[in-house]
Design a protein around this motif. Structure first.
Motif, short mmCIF file in Angstrom:
data_model
loop_
_atom_site.label_atom_id
_atom_site.label_comp_id
_atom_site.label_asym_id
_atom_site.label_seq_id
_atom_site.Cartn_x
_atom_site.Cartn_y
_atom_site.Cartn_z
N ASP A 170 0.73 -1.22 0.07
CA ASP A 170 -0.18 -0.01 0.55
C ASP A 170 1.17 1.40 -0.21
N GLY A 171 0.50 1.89 -0.82
CA GLY A 171 1.41 3.27 -1.14
C GLY A 171 1.99 3.06 -2.24
N GLU A 172 2.57 2.43 -2.75
CA GLU A 172 3.92 1.95 -3.85
C GLU A 172 4.52 3.25 -3.89
N VAL A 173 5.17 3.46 -2.27
CA VAL A 173 6.16 5.10 -2.47
C VAL A 173 7.13 5.26 -3.38
N CYS A 174 8.18 4.13 -3.82
CA CYS A 174 9.24 4.09 -4.80
C CYS A 174 8.59 4.94 -6.88
N VAL A 175 7.45 4.85 -6.65
CA VAL A 175 6.68 4.86 -7.98
C VAL A 175 5.93 3.65 -8.53
N THR A 176 6.86 2.44 -8.22
CA THR A 176 6.94 1.00 -9.51
C THR A 176 6.60 0.04 -8.07
N ALA A 177 5.29 -0.68 -8.21
CA ALA A 177 4.70 -1.70 -7.77
C ALA A 177 6.45 -2.80 -8.62
N LEU A 178 6.41 -4.07 -8.72
CA LEU A 178 6.68 -4.62 -9.16
C LEU A 178 5.90 -5.34 -10.45
N GLU A 179 6.31 -4.15 -11.37
CA GLU A 179 6.13 -4.04 -13.22
C GLU A 179 6.60 -5.33 -13.90
N THR A 180 5.12 -5.82 -14.11
CA THR A 180 5.99 -7.65 -14.68
C THR A 180 4.05 -7.90 -15.55
N GLY A 181 4.35 -9.15 -16.42
CA GLY A 181 3.30 -8.97 -17.74
C GLY A 181 2.37 -10.08 -16.62
N LEU A 182 0.86 -10.18 -16.76
CA LEU A 182 0.02 -10.21 -16.48
C LEU A 182 -0.65 -10.65 -17.21
N THR A 183 -1.23 -12.39 -16.99
CA THR A 183 -2.28 -12.80 -17.87
C THR A 183 -4.11 -12.60 -16.37
N GLY A 184 -5.01 -12.15 -16.99
CA GLY A 184 -6.20 -12.08 -16.20
C GLY A 184 -7.23 -13.01 -16.71
N SER A 185 -8.62 -12.74 -16.00
CA SER A 185 -9.77 -12.89 -16.91
C SER A 185 -10.25 -12.60 -15.95
N PHE A 186 -11.60 -11.86 -16.69
CA PHE A 186 -12.55 -11.55 -16.45
C PHE A 186 -13.78 -10.98 -16.70
N ARG A 187 -15.77 -11.20 -15.91
CA ARG A 187 -16.65 -11.28 -15.92
C ARG A 187 -17.22 -9.68 -15.96
N LEU A 188 -17.82 -9.43 -17.02
CA LEU A 188 -17.92 -8.31 -17.53
C LEU A 188 -19.53 -8.24 -17.34
N THR A 189 -20.04 -7.47 -16.82
CA THR A 189 -22.13 -7.49 -16.69
C THR A 189 -22.44 -6.18 -16.50
N VAL A 190 -23.68 -5.81 -16.91
CA VAL A 190 -24.20 -4.43 -17.15
C VAL A 190 -25.03 -4.56 -16.10
N ARG A 191 -24.47 -3.54 -15.31
CA ARG A 191 -25.72 -3.07 -14.28
C ARG A 191 -26.73 -2.05 -14.75
N LYS A 192 -27.83 -2.23 -14.78
CA LYS A 192 -28.76 -1.30 -14.66
C LYS A 192 -29.44 -1.13 -13.52
N ASP A 193 -29.65 -1.91 -12.66
CA ASP A 193 -30.11 -1.19 -11.04
C ASP A 193 -29.04 -0.27 -10.08
N LEU A 194 -27.79 0.41 -10.68
CA LEU A 194 -27.07 0.80 -9.90
C LEU A 194 -26.54 1.88 -10.69
N ALA A 195 -26.43 2.97 -9.36
CA ALA A 195 -25.79 4.02 -10.33
C ALA A 195 -24.73 4.59 -9.17
N TYR A 196 -23.88 4.23 -9.31
CA TYR A 196 -22.30 4.21 -8.80
C TYR A 196 -21.78 5.45 -10.01
N LYS A 197 -21.34 6.60 -9.01
CA LYS A 197 -20.59 7.16 -9.86
C LYS A 197 -19.04 7.22 -9.40
N LYS A 198 -18.35 6.35 -9.40
CA LYS A 198 -17.30 6.44 -8.80
C LYS A 198 -16.58 4.54 -8.50
#
Length: 310
Positions: A207-235
């Motif tokens: 937490d903080g990432e104080v020197c400006v970098t983390a361990l910058e490296t390559g990642l593979t990721g999976s995400f499930r993307l769902t549209v929500r019309k019942d939420l009104a979050y602004k942030k």
């Protein structure tokens, strides 16, 4: 629901910016899963000196893409049905390091103490994929805890091209280590199709990432993307099985904390019968405020409240 794979090629990425005008590389249905690959943030100067260890597709991306900032982001992905005013629910299913090293840097005028640390350097810690360890050049080993520093939808079209370093309401370079597999992130939608992107792989970060970098490296990721019309979050807002996670982003750390607290109060009231006063007092005894990062222009505070208190 369908599963989609985005190969790690330069024509599936942009380098260092978000722009609603960028054509989507993929169109998916709400509820589909997208598996993507990302390259580390950086430049030619941060590449491993042994070029045989650098993925050829990473080098090709640096040669062929226009650079707007340091972060490679994969996408954008158009999600059918997403419209301005909706919320994109992003279930983070996988974050796996896919390189045998990463880099960290101390750079001019960046980090939390740039006036003190003027002996600029870049190091290339090894990654022991079999043991799940980062190995510092001096021998210290730190367990990997990978996450995507950048998860975003496109910013409002009126903003034009937005450089990647500064996180805002559309998400972006939040560098929040809680956004790991098992967490759900919610982002407000500003454009038709949402235009989801992700990148800036971090093998591990404090937490903080104080020197400006983390361990910058390559990642593979999976995400499930769902549209929500019942939420009104602004942030941006997130949750996992145990915690609600509110996210404040502001140039001033006090204001970022205020944003995180107010967002948490709203979400508590939304999910319980508590009054705002009661939710505010609950936060004072049960919510933990953590410094997300101090180095991205807009600083970050995230508040974590255990769901057992709701």
């Amino acid at each position: 629901m369908a599963n989609h794979e985005i190969p790690a090629t330069y024509d599936n990425m942009v380098w260092g910016y978000f722009d609603a005008a960028t054509p989507p590389i993929l169109r998916v249905a709400s509820g589909d899963t997208v598996r993507l690959h990302s390259f580390p943030a950086g430049s030619q100067a941060t590449l491993h000196p042994d070029r045989s260890r650098v993925p050829p597709a990473y080098l090709e991306a640096m040669e062929k893409l226009e650079r707007g900032g340091p972060h490679f982001v994969t996408g954008p992905v158009y999600v059918d049905g997403a419209m301005p005013g909706d919320v994109l629910q992003i279930d983070i299913l996988e974050s796996v390091v896919n390189m045998d090293h990463g880099h960290m840097s101390i750079m001019p005028n960046l980090g939390t103490a740039p006036d003190v640390f003027t002996d600029y350097e870049t190091i290339h810690p090894d990654v022991d994929l079999a043991r799940g360890m980062m190995v510092m050049p001096w021998g210290t080993e730190i367990p990997l805890d990978p996450f995507f520093g950048v998860i975003a939808v496109a910013p409002p079209a009126s903003w034009g091209r937005h450089p990647s370093p500064v996180p805002r309401a559309f998400g972006g370079n939040m560098d929040n280590k809680e956004l790991r597999p098992g967490t759900t992130l919610y982002l407000p939608v500003f454009n038709e199709g949402a235009l989801f992107t992700a990148g800036d792989g971090h093998g591990v970060q404090g937490d903080g990432e104080v020197c400006v970098t983390a361990l910058e490296t390559g990642l593979t990721g999976s995400f499930r993307l769902t549209v929500r019309k019942d939420l009104a979050y602004k942030k941006p807002f997130a949750e996992n099985a145990e915690h609600l996670i509110s996210i404040g982003l502001n140039e001033d750390l006090d204001d970022a904390a205020r944003e995180a607290v107010l967002e948490m109060v709203d979400r508590i009231c939304e999910r319980t019968s508590l009054t705002p006063n009661q939710a505010y007092m609950l936060c004072s005894v049960a919510a933990d405020l953590r410094v997300t990062q101090l180095v991205d222009g807009n600083k970050g505070i995230h508040a974590m409240l255990a769901k057992k208190y709701l």
